[in-house]
Scaffold this motif. Structure first.
Motif, PDB file in Angstrom:
ATOM      1  N   TYR A  25      53.189  27.672  74.953  1.00 54.69           N
ATOM      2  CA  TYR A  25      53.232  26.532  75.874  1.00 54.69           C
ATOM      3  C   TYR A  25      53.987  27.056  77.086  1.00 54.69           C
ATOM      4  CZ  TYR A  25      52.247  23.496  71.823  1.00 54.69           C
ATOM      5  OH  TYR A  25      51.695  22.890  70.724  1.00 54.69           O
ATOM      6  N   ASN A  80      61.723  24.047  61.434  1.00 56.75           N
ATOM      7  CA  ASN A  80      61.400  23.218  62.595  1.00 56.75           C
ATOM      8  C   ASN A  80      61.044  24.100  63.770  1.00 56.75           C
ATOM      9  OD1 ASN A  80      61.797  20.595  61.656  1.00 56.75           O
ATOM     10  ND2 ASN A  80      64.007  20.875  61.761  1.00 56.75           N
ATOM     11  N   GLY A 120      58.663  26.004  64.148  1.00 57.09           N
ATOM     12  CA  GLY A 120      58.072  27.293  63.772  1.00 57.09           C
ATOM     13  C   GLY A 120      56.626  27.455  64.222  1.00 57.09           C
ATOM     14  N   LYS A 167      53.971  25.104  63.215  1.00 55.62           N
ATOM     15  CA  LYS A 167      53.014  24.585  62.229  1.00 55.62           C
ATOM     16  C   LYS A 167      52.033  23.588  62.863  1.00 55.62           C
ATOM     17  CE  LYS A 167      56.411  23.087  59.621  1.00 55.62           C
ATOM     18  NZ  LYS A 167      57.537  23.522  60.489  1.00 55.62           N
ATOM     19  N   SER A 168      52.587  22.585  63.560  1.00 54.70           N
ATOM     20  CA  SER A 168      51.701  21.574  64.162  1.00 54.70           C
ATOM     21  C   SER A 168      50.806  22.211  65.222  1.00 54.70           C
ATOM     22  CB  SER A 168      52.506  20.442  64.807  1.00 54.70           C
ATOM     23  OG  SER A 168      53.290  19.810  63.838  1.00 54.70           O
ATOM     24  N   THR A 169      51.342  23.198  65.917  1.00 55.75           N
ATOM     25  CA  THR A 169      50.539  23.884  66.942  1.00 55.75           C
ATOM     26  C   THR A 169      49.347  24.585  66.287  1.00 55.75           C
ATOM     27  OG1 THR A 169      52.505  24.175  68.292  1.00 55.75           O
ATOM     28  CG2 THR A 169      50.643  25.635  68.765  1.00 55.75           C
ATOM     29  N   ARG A 179      46.792  22.029  65.491  1.00 55.70           N
ATOM     30  CA  ARG A 179      46.077  21.568  66.693  1.00 55.70           C
ATOM     31  C   ARG A 179      45.034  22.587  67.132  1.00 55.70           C
ATOM     32  NH1 ARG A 179      51.256  20.459  69.648  1.00 55.70           N
ATOM     33  NH2 ARG A 179      52.165  18.945  68.248  1.00 55.70           N
ATOM     34  N   HIS A 198      57.725  20.793  54.763  1.00 56.00           N
ATOM     35  CA  HIS A 198      59.011  21.470  54.872  1.00 56.00           C
ATOM     36  C   HIS A 198      59.465  21.981  53.511  1.00 56.00           C
ATOM     37  CE1 HIS A 198      59.888  19.578  58.812  1.00 56.00           C
ATOM     38  NE2 HIS A 198      60.526  20.723  58.949  1.00 56.00           N
TER      39      HIS A 198
HETATM   40  N1  ATP Z   1      53.076  19.973  74.158  1.00 56.65           N
HETATM   41  C1  ATP Z   1      54.077  20.845  74.152  1.00 56.65           C
HETATM   42  N2  ATP Z   1      54.572  21.368  75.288  1.00 56.65           N
HETATM   43  C2  ATP Z   1      55.567  22.272  75.288  1.00 56.65           C
HETATM   44  N3  ATP Z   1      56.155  22.748  74.168  1.00 56.65           N
HETATM   45  C3  ATP Z   1      55.707  22.265  72.997  1.00 56.65           C
HETATM   46  C4  ATP Z   1      54.656  21.292  72.925  1.00 56.65           C
HETATM   47  N4  ATP Z   1      54.430  21.004  71.615  1.00 56.65           N
HETATM   48  C5  ATP Z   1      55.302  21.765  70.907  1.00 56.65           C
HETATM   49  N5  ATP Z   1      56.065  22.513  71.728  1.00 56.65           N
HETATM   50  C6  ATP Z   1      57.098  23.490  71.327  1.00 56.65           C
HETATM   51  O1  ATP Z   1      56.468  24.487  70.540  1.00 56.65           O
HETATM   52  C7  ATP Z   1      57.301  24.871  69.433  1.00 56.65           C
HETATM   53  C8  ATP Z   1      56.553  24.695  68.122  1.00 56.65           C
HETATM   54  O2  ATP Z   1      56.314  23.300  67.909  1.00 56.65           O
HETATM   55  P1  ATP Z   1      55.468  22.758  66.664  1.00 56.65           P
HETATM   56  O3  ATP Z   1      55.425  21.266  66.802  1.00 56.65           O
HETATM   57  O4  ATP Z   1      54.182  23.489  66.576  1.00 56.65           O
HETATM   58  O5  ATP Z   1      56.409  23.206  65.464  1.00 56.65           O
HETATM   59  P2  ATP Z   1      56.468  22.684  63.961  1.00 56.65           P
HETATM   60  O6  ATP Z   1      56.613  23.913  63.120  1.00 56.65           O
HETATM   61  O7  ATP Z   1      55.302  21.802  63.682  1.00 56.65           O
HETATM   62  O8  ATP Z   1      57.820  21.847  63.977  1.00 56.65           O
HETATM   63  P3  ATP Z   1      58.312  20.613  63.052  1.00 56.65           P
HETATM   64  O9  ATP Z   1      58.466  21.159  61.669  1.00 56.65           O
HETATM   65  O10 ATP Z   1      59.633  20.274  63.691  1.00 56.65           O
HETATM   66  O11 ATP Z   1      57.289  19.519  63.167  1.00 56.65           O
HETATM   67  C9  ATP Z   1      58.567  24.035  69.576  1.00 56.65           C
HETATM   68  O12 ATP Z   1      59.540  24.815  70.241  1.00 56.65           O
HETATM   69  C10 ATP Z   1      58.132  22.863  70.423  1.00 56.65           C
HETATM   70  O13 ATP Z   1      59.228  22.348  71.184  1.00 56.65           O
END
Ligand code: ATP
Length: 242
Positions: A15, A40, A42, A44-46, A49, A195
């Motif tokens: 990002y 957190n 890491g 995962k949600s990205t 997506r 988690h």
């Molecule tokens: N739309 C966005 N714009 C900028 N940065 C983003 C965006 N979405 C996520 N991030 C950043 O990307 C990184 C990974 O986020 P992500 O949500 O993929 O992690 P995660 O492993 O799913 O976290 P969690 O377990 O907290 O849900 C984080 O540092 C987050 O702040």
């Protein structure tokens, strides 16, 4: 070996300046139940997506059922981390489940008999048929989770993707949902973000650990070292019988 259902090949994603995924490679075979864990932020949600075609990787390639993710999305049932509607909105459980038919080309409010039958089947499958006419605002966390699962199933997907499906439910409801997922895994490929590596190891066939880069473990190989390596020393160690 047959072509993987989900194939992530050397994918990197940022990002802006923030590198979130670095050279991630993952192949999920048909019928697998893969747990995706990690700290957190890491990534995962990205990664989810990207697999759903909501984001495009800057490097590497993703195929879902042999196609670009956007062309395969109607074959994916998705259970988000948080419901995409307000629980205060006066909408019935049946209407929430029917929203899952939008992905296969239905228009909001123009549902036919086959849609309603599919909604009834999906609610039956998650053992929530009795909730059909309830307002979603009145459901417990565990009941809402089942309804969101029914919404994901109503389009008759080949793949189920869940983002922390039991984040807001108690332990008993969590076990119930995982019991259901184990049954659904007999006909669906499942990718689940969690988690709780110890809890999901009881159910999944393989765990992928994501902290910008990705490492895979067969469930049997997971031990304290794996967990410490991923999360650092400051984690609650939970024993499990592997
Ligand atoms: N739309 C966005 N714009 C900028 N940065 C983003 C965006 N979405 C996520 N991030 C950043 O990307 C990184 C990974 O986020 P992500 O949500 O993929 O992690 P995660 O492993 O799913 O976290 P969690 O377990 O907290 O849900 C984080 O540092 C987050 O702040």
């Amino acid at each position: 070996m047959t072509e993987p259902v989900i194939q992530v090949e050397d994918v990197s994603f940022s990002y802006g300046e923030t590198l979130v995924l670095e050279h991630v490679t993952l192949a999920i075979q048909g019928g697998e139940f893969l747990g995706l864990v990690g700290p957190n932020a890491g990534g995962k949600s990205t990664l989810l997506r990207l697999v759903l075609g909501l984001l495009e990787p800057q490097a590497g390639r993703i195929r879902v059922l042999g196609r670009a993710p956007r062309q395969a999305v109607r074959h994916i049932g998705y259970v988000p981390q948080y419901p995409s509607f307000s629980r205060d909105f006066p909408i019935s459980v049946e209407q929430v489940v029917l929203m899952g038919r939008l992905g296969i080309g239905r228009l909001l409010g123009r549902y036919g008999k086959s849609d309603r039958m599919a909604a009834a089947r999906a609610l039956e499958e998650v053992e929530a048929a009795d909730l059909a006419q309830r307002s979603v605002g009145t459901l417990s966390g565990g009941q809402l989770q089942r309804v969101l699962l029914a919404r994901a199933l109503v389009s008759e997907p080949a793949i189920l993707i869940l983002d922390e499906p039991t984040a807001n439910v108690d332990q008993r409801a969590e076990s119930d949902v995982f019991g259901l997922l184990a049954e659904l895994n007999q006909r669906l490929t499942i990718l689940l973000v969690s988690h709780d590596i110890a809890f999901i190891s009881e159910y999944v066939s393989r765990v992928a650990c994501l902290n910008r880069t990705l490492t895979c473990h067969r469930t049997l190989e997971i031990d304290g070292d794996t967990v410490r390596h991923l999360y650092g020393e400051h984690v609650r160690q939970v024993a499990h019988g592997h």
